[in-house]
Design a protein around this motif. Sequence first.
Motif, PDB file in Angstrom:
ATOM      1  N   VAL A 286      -5.943  11.155   4.340  1.00 56.35           N
ATOM      2  CA  VAL A 286      -4.741  11.547   5.094  1.00 56.35           C
ATOM      3  C   VAL A 286      -4.503  13.048   4.980  1.00 56.35           C
ATOM      4  O   VAL A 286      -4.198  13.722   5.973  1.00 56.35           O
ATOM      5  CB  VAL A 286      -3.511  10.756   4.577  1.00 56.35           C
ATOM      6  CG1 VAL A 286      -2.229  11.289   5.217  1.00 56.35           C
ATOM      7  CG2 VAL A 286      -3.674   9.279   4.859  1.00 56.35           C
ATOM      8  N   PHE A 287      -4.666  13.586   3.794  1.00 54.07           N
ATOM      9  CA  PHE A 287      -4.407  15.009   3.549  1.00 54.07           C
ATOM     10  C   PHE A 287      -5.361  15.894   4.338  1.00 54.07           C
ATOM     11  O   PHE A 287      -4.940  16.806   5.062  1.00 54.07           O
ATOM     12  CB  PHE A 287      -4.532  15.284   2.057  1.00 54.07           C
ATOM     13  CG  PHE A 287      -4.305  16.720   1.663  1.00 54.07           C
ATOM     14  CD1 PHE A 287      -3.085  17.345   1.912  1.00 54.07           C
ATOM     15  CD2 PHE A 287      -5.310  17.450   1.043  1.00 54.07           C
ATOM     16  CE1 PHE A 287      -2.864  18.670   1.548  1.00 54.07           C
ATOM     17  CE2 PHE A 287      -5.104  18.766   0.670  1.00 54.07           C
ATOM     18  CZ  PHE A 287      -3.880  19.385   0.923  1.00 54.07           C
TER      19      PHE A 287
ATOM     20  N   GLY B  59       0.832  -1.192   0.000  1.00 54.72           N
ATOM     21  CA  GLY B  59       0.000   0.000   0.000  1.00 54.72           C
ATOM     22  C   GLY B  59       0.868   1.244   0.000  1.00 54.72           C
ATOM     23  O   GLY B  59       1.993   1.238   0.500  1.00 54.72           O
ATOM     24  N   GLU B  60       0.338   2.334  -0.568  1.00 51.88           N
ATOM     25  CA  GLU B  60       1.096   3.581  -0.661  1.00 51.88           C
ATOM     26  C   GLU B  60       0.428   4.741   0.075  1.00 51.88           C
ATOM     27  O   GLU B  60       0.945   5.849   0.084  1.00 51.88           O
ATOM     28  CB  GLU B  60       1.285   3.965  -2.133  1.00 51.88           C
ATOM     29  CG  GLU B  60       2.160   3.008  -2.928  1.00 51.88           C
ATOM     30  CD  GLU B  60       3.620   3.057  -2.513  1.00 51.88           C
ATOM     31  OE1 GLU B  60       4.021   4.011  -1.803  1.00 51.88           O
ATOM     32  OE2 GLU B  60       4.374   2.142  -2.892  1.00 51.88           O
ATOM     33  N   VAL B  61      -0.730   4.526   0.680  1.00 54.58           N
ATOM     34  CA  VAL B  61      -1.434   5.599   1.374  1.00 54.58           C
ATOM     35  C   VAL B  61      -0.747   5.877   2.708  1.00 54.58           C
ATOM     36  O   VAL B  61      -0.633   4.989   3.544  1.00 54.58           O
ATOM     37  CB  VAL B  61      -2.914   5.239   1.602  1.00 54.58           C
ATOM     38  CG1 VAL B  61      -3.599   6.309   2.447  1.00 54.58           C
ATOM     39  CG2 VAL B  61      -3.630   5.093   0.263  1.00 54.58           C
ATOM     40  N   GLY B  62      -0.266   7.092   2.877  1.00 55.55           N
ATOM     41  CA  GLY B  62       0.443   7.434   4.105  1.00 55.55           C
ATOM     42  C   GLY B  62       1.863   6.925   4.145  1.00 55.55           C
ATOM     43  O   GLY B  62       2.527   6.999   5.183  1.00 55.55           O
ATOM     44  N   GLY B  63       2.374   6.414   3.039  1.00 56.22           N
ATOM     45  CA  GLY B  63       3.730   5.870   2.983  1.00 56.22           C
ATOM     46  C   GLY B  63       3.707   4.439   2.490  1.00 56.22           C
ATOM     47  O   GLY B  63       2.684   3.749   2.565  1.00 56.22           O
ATOM     48  N   THR B  64       4.842   3.972   2.012  1.00 60.18           N
ATOM     49  CA  THR B  64       4.942   2.618   1.458  1.00 60.18           C
ATOM     50  C   THR B  64       4.926   1.583   2.583  1.00 60.18           C
ATOM     51  O   THR B  64       5.697   1.683   3.534  1.00 60.18           O
ATOM     52  CB  THR B  64       6.226   2.477   0.629  1.00 60.18           C
ATOM     53  OG1 THR B  64       6.240   3.467  -0.392  1.00 60.18           O
ATOM     54  CG2 THR B  64       6.320   1.097   0.001  1.00 60.18           C
ATOM     55  N   LEU B  65       4.048   0.583   2.457  1.00 60.06           N
ATOM     56  CA  LEU B  65       3.926  -0.432   3.501  1.00 60.06           C
ATOM     57  C   LEU B  65       3.558  -1.775   2.889  1.00 60.06           C
ATOM     58  O   LEU B  65       2.574  -1.888   2.171  1.00 60.06           O
ATOM     59  CB  LEU B  65       2.861  -0.023   4.519  1.00 60.06           C
ATOM     60  CG  LEU B  65       2.723  -0.921   5.751  1.00 60.06           C
ATOM     61  CD1 LEU B  65       3.910  -0.695   6.695  1.00 60.06           C
ATOM     62  CD2 LEU B  65       1.417  -0.637   6.479  1.00 60.06           C
ATOM     63  N   VAL B  66       4.381  -2.792   3.173  1.00 56.79           N
ATOM     64  CA  VAL B  66       4.029  -4.165   2.807  1.00 56.79           C
ATOM     65  C   VAL B  66       3.096  -4.674   3.892  1.00 56.79           C
ATOM     66  O   VAL B  66       3.519  -4.898   5.026  1.00 56.79           O
ATOM     67  CB  VAL B  66       5.269  -5.068   2.707  1.00 56.79           C
ATOM     68  CG1 VAL B  66       4.869  -6.496   2.360  1.00 56.79           C
ATOM     69  CG2 VAL B  66       6.245  -4.531   1.668  1.00 56.79           C
ATOM     70  N   ASP B  67       1.814  -4.829   3.566  1.00 56.13           N
ATOM     71  CA  ASP B  67       0.865  -5.201   4.618  1.00 56.13           C
ATOM     72  C   ASP B  67       0.368  -6.635   4.515  1.00 56.13           C
ATOM     73  O   ASP B  67      -0.424  -7.080   5.344  1.00 56.13           O
ATOM     74  CB  ASP B  67      -0.325  -4.238   4.656  1.00 56.13           C
ATOM     75  CG  ASP B  67      -1.052  -4.136   3.329  1.00 56.13           C
ATOM     76  OD1 ASP B  67      -0.880  -5.024   2.503  1.00 56.13           O
ATOM     77  OD2 ASP B  67      -1.789  -3.149   3.143  1.00 56.13           O
TER      78      ASP B  67
END
Length: 312
Positions: free
Chosen positions: A246-247, A102-110
């Motif tokens: 987020v914004f 995911g890329e919302v709020g930063g890159t994260l392998v979830d």
Amino acid sequence: MTEREPELVLCREVAGRASTKPSPSGVAALAALERVGPHAGHAMLQETMEVLAASQPVPAWHAAGPNRPVGAWCAVDVWDSERVLFIDYDGPVPHTLMAHIGEVGGTLVDKLALLTPHAAHAWEAMRGEDEVPMPLLEQDAAEVLADLAAALRLTDLTWPRPDDEEVIALRALTWARCRDLLPDWPEHQPLAQGERARVLDAFAQVGAPAAEEAGTARSLAELFLDYAGNYLSRGPLCWSPGQIAVFLGDWLPRKTVLDQAHRALLPAVLKRWVTFALTERVVPTPWIAPVVAAVETHTPAFRAAFDDEEGA
């Protein structure tokens, strides 16, 4: 968190303990580290294994050949806010390694998972007609693994550390598969001044506001573009419903000071902006609407946050 080579330190500690108290489980741990540990520790692990093998049983799988990538695919949503990676492996037990990023709020392998071979071939059939389009494209395996390695590096920097079992259980295996392809840290590339001016000027021509509001709308557009250039990891025009949340609900109230004129006009200008930005990216019109709707959904939180600050 402060150790410069934590994986190598782990190999040394396991080798030391296995040598001090030889046991089948100690040998199994060494054998596992030989398969997933860093190359810098392989010689030490092999030497320790050779010594212990004289008195302890070696796991049958120790001699099995390595799993090698034989195909890779990537599915990205229309907003570039999430992607799913599939890497097929051969070997004694063929399988597919899957990662959701995911890329919302930063890159994260979830999410990480081991699936049956050729699982990517079932992707299109699994998607519902009303789901956000995520077309699957075949890609070079090295490129997909490099993308995964970079995403894991960023995930490891997230605090608090992710504790989802779907990630933790396969984190070491996945890192071992992509570690050698980890790219250098990318340099931040701000939007060139010429391109920045072009984008802002093009936006000004789309549904231009009344003359008395044009200056406020322009400064808001500059705010949106500056934010996106620093926080939208996939590009300054890659807005999505999640990025809007987020914004409006987090970043704006914490990081900006807006006068009444800017606060009053912001929701309308932001709707125009995301419509413009996604049109520039050639996002299909039906999938621009959810992003515009997200502005409406999260505007109350934005207004409430600023009202709270004024009342404080």
